[in-house]
Enzyme design. Structure first.
Site, PDB file in Angstrom:
ATOM      1  N   GLY A 101       4.716   8.192 100.720  1.00 56.57           N
ATOM      2  CA  GLY A 101       5.988   8.842 101.168  1.00 56.57           C
ATOM      3  C   GLY A 101       5.730  10.364 100.928  1.00 56.57           C
ATOM      4  O   GLY A 101       6.460  11.075 101.340  1.00 56.57           O
ATOM      5  N   CYS A 102       4.559  10.676 100.328  1.00 56.58           N
ATOM      6  CA  CYS A 102       4.283  11.896  99.945  1.00 56.58           C
ATOM      7  C   CYS A 102       3.356  12.627 101.231  1.00 56.58           C
ATOM      8  O   CYS A 102       2.545  11.863 101.637  1.00 56.58           O
ATOM      9  CB  CYS A 102       3.328  12.192  98.697  1.00 56.58           C
ATOM     10  SG  CYS A 102       4.553  12.112  97.440  1.00 56.58           S
ATOM     11  N   GLN A 103       3.718  13.887 101.675  1.00 55.93           N
ATOM     12  CA  GLN A 103       2.744  14.422 102.704  1.00 55.93           C
ATOM     13  C   GLN A 103       1.289  14.602 102.296  1.00 55.93           C
ATOM     14  O   GLN A 103       0.479  14.322 102.970  1.00 55.93           O
ATOM     15  CB  GLN A 103       3.577  15.667 103.163  1.00 55.93           C
ATOM     16  CG  GLN A 103       2.896  16.696 104.187  1.00 55.93           C
ATOM     17  CD  GLN A 103       3.639  17.663 104.467  1.00 55.93           C
ATOM     18  OE1 GLN A 103       4.386  17.948 103.861  1.00 55.93           O
ATOM     19  NE2 GLN A 103       2.975  18.414 105.534  1.00 55.93           N
TER      20      GLN A 103
END
Length: 139
Positions: A50-52
């Site tokens: 879920g992290c860029q």
């Protein structure tokens, strides 16, 4: 120092910073101080979904306490995860589970992050709680 005291220390430090440019610089400086992870710890099971950017959090349970280390390929996420590591590392699983992440709202961090970075921040906090639950069940 308790988790709550560490959180209050961060809140107080952010209060002295005049604008978000200074706050970003402070977060980036925190990331530069993070020792990071060895390549063998940068594995999928430590990767935060879920992290860029790519962010890894690893946990080790020693003498009844959880110790976190982390890394990121992005300078701002590395600073954010460094902030979390500094607060939650070295505490018991129960202390971590009993704590909250209200300090994030109090320093206004989520308001100034892009939606994808805010999602990444939430994924990091969930992973810290997940480790606390997992190690509590093991002990």
């Amino acid at each position: 120092m308790t988790i709550k005291e560490k959180q209050q220390e961060i809140i107080d430090e952010f209060a002295f910073l005049d604008d978000w440019e200074q706050k970003y610089e402070y977060i980036i400086d925190l990331g530069k101080e993070l020792k990071g992870l060895s390549e063998e710890k940068k594995i999928d099971e430590n990767l935060i979904k879920g992290c860029q950017s790519k962010v890894w959090i690893d946990a080790e349970f020693k003498e009844g306490k959880l110790f976190f280390n982390a890394d990121s390929d992005g300078i701002l996420p590395k600073g954010i995860v460094s902030l979390l590591v500094s607060i939650y590392s070295g505490h018991s699983t129960q202390e971590i589970l009993d704590s909250d992440f209200e300090f994030i709202s109090e320093i206004g961090l989520q308001e100034f992050l892009s939606p994808s970075r805010a999602n990444g921040l939430m994924a990091m906090t969930k992973q810290i709680k997940f480790y606390a639950v997992a190690y509590q069940l093991k002990s």
